[in-house]
Motif scaffolding. Structure first.
Motif, PDB file in Angstrom:
ATOM      1  N   ILE A  91       1.069  -1.303   0.373  1.00 31.42           N
ATOM      2  CA  ILE A  91       0.176  -0.021   0.093  1.00 31.42           C
ATOM      3  C   ILE A  91       0.407   1.390   0.056  1.00 31.42           C
ATOM      4  N   GLY A  92       0.551   1.466  -0.667  1.00 28.78           N
ATOM      5  CA  GLY A  92       1.540   3.485  -0.831  1.00 28.78           C
ATOM      6  C   GLY A  92       2.082   3.811  -2.238  1.00 28.78           C
ATOM      7  N   THR A  93       2.575   2.642  -3.132  1.00 30.88           N
ATOM      8  CA  THR A  93       3.399   2.015  -3.521  1.00 30.88           C
ATOM      9  C   THR A  93       3.245   2.498  -5.214  1.00 30.88           C
ATOM     10  N   GLU A  94       3.753   3.668  -6.111  1.00 30.75           N
ATOM     11  CA  GLU A  94       3.110   4.612  -6.917  1.00 30.75           C
ATOM     12  C   GLU A  94       4.419   4.160  -8.186  1.00 30.75           C
ATOM     13  N   ARG A 104      -1.365   3.784  -8.842  1.00 31.61           N
ATOM     14  CA  ARG A 104      -0.882   4.383  -7.208  1.00 31.61           C
ATOM     15  C   ARG A 104      -1.579   3.031  -6.912  1.00 31.61           C
ATOM     16  N   THR A 139      -3.121   1.700  -2.995  1.00 31.36           N
ATOM     17  CA  THR A 139      -3.710   1.887  -2.016  1.00 31.36           C
ATOM     18  C   THR A 139      -5.249   1.644  -0.920  1.00 31.36           C
ATOM     19  N   GLY A 152       5.901   5.473   7.363  1.00 28.91           N
ATOM     20  CA  GLY A 152       5.331   6.791   6.697  1.00 28.91           C
ATOM     21  C   GLY A 152       6.507   7.081   5.784  1.00 28.91           C
ATOM     22  N   TYR A 191       9.554   6.415   2.631  1.00 27.81           N
ATOM     23  CA  TYR A 191       9.158   5.243   1.205  1.00 27.81           C
ATOM     24  C   TYR A 191      10.972   5.584   0.694  1.00 27.81           C
ATOM     25  N   LYS A 242       7.756   5.244  -6.103  1.00 27.73           N
ATOM     26  CA  LYS A 242       7.277   5.366  -4.958  1.00 27.73           C
ATOM     27  C   LYS A 242       7.044   3.846  -4.146  1.00 27.73           C
ATOM     28  N   PRO A 287       6.868   1.800  -0.482  1.00 24.67           N
ATOM     29  CA  PRO A 287       7.513   1.755   0.443  1.00 24.67           C
ATOM     30  C   PRO A 287       8.180   0.777   1.633  1.00 24.67           C
TER      31      PRO A 287
END
Lengths: 90, 141
Positions: free
Chosen positions: A72-75, A88, A90, B49, B51, B70, B72
């Motif tokens: 989660i949060g990979t972009e 992205r 989420t 939080g 990355y 990006k 995590p």
């Protein structure tokens, strides 16, 4: 928690669109694979010759949801002068 | 019973330590693992939080694409944790194919003690690669 939405955004000179894809649909597609996999694994666990090897892979299978939830949060974004693409989780 | 605890009790028995002092030392010993655990929990929260960024920026006047990835840090850690769950026979196969590809990396070298060090090193890492076409940056934030 498993990732729930996949954001996809694509833009070029003539098109511009973006959408949220519910990951639940992908997970639903995997249900047959999970069912067949469970049956195969159970059979492998019942055969003495393969039981030990199958058990060692079982831990790895159980750890996969952790890997998914950590994503989660990979972009990923790719941009050029005329085109743009964004993915992205989420 | 730990060696430190044994030594405190031995010193108490020999009369080198008073009861109160021994009690204080034992309490301090009890508090130690809790402190370590709290520090670990804080680190996990810190990592949530954070990355790992990979950015490729074209040089001025060059028409190549701008790429930004990006990831995590939690995903990197989960990946590291999964390596120890890979069965040994599969690990050997991975290792040999990595060796054949020119990557002399031993998966078994990554033990849980190294994880924290790897994560710490990653957090402080910053790589800049400058070529004629583009600039590549790898960093954590």
């Amino acid at each position: 928690m498993l990732p729930m939405l996949l954001r996809v955004k694509v833009r070029d000179e003539s098109h511009n669109f973006g959408f949220y894809f519910p990951m639940v649909l992908i997970y639903l597609l995997f249900i047959p694979v999970i069912i067949i996999g469970t049956i195969v694994f159970t059979i492998l666990l019942l055969i003495p010759d393969t039981a030990r090897q199958a058990r060692s892979y079982l831990q790895l299978v159980f750890a996969l949801p952790t890997l998914l939830s950590a994503s989660i949060g990979t972009e990923i974004a790719i941009q050029s002068d005329t085109q743009e693409m964004l993915i992205r989780i989420t | 019973m730990s060696e430190e605890r044994m030594r405190i009790l031995q010193m108490l028995a020999e009369g080198k330590l008073g009861v109160e002092d021994a009690e204080k030392l034992l309490q301090a010993l009890d508090g130690k693992p809790r402190e370590i655990e709290t520090a670990k929990e804080n680190r996990t929260l810190d990592m949530k939080g954070k990355y790992l960024f990979v950015q490729v920026d074209p040089k001025e006047g060059k028409s190549s694409e701008r790429v930004s990835v990006k990831v995590p840090l939690a995903l990197v850690k989960a990946g590291l944790n999964i390596t120890k769950l890979i069965p040994t026979d599969a690990q050997e196969k991975i290792q040999s194919s990595m060796h054949d590809s020119g990557i002399p990396f031993n998966l078994s070298d990554i033990d849980p003690q190294n994880y924290e060090e790897i994560m710490e090193a990653l957090e402080q890492m910053s790589i800049d690669v400058d070529t004629d076409e583009s600039t590549v940056k790898v960093f954590c934030r």
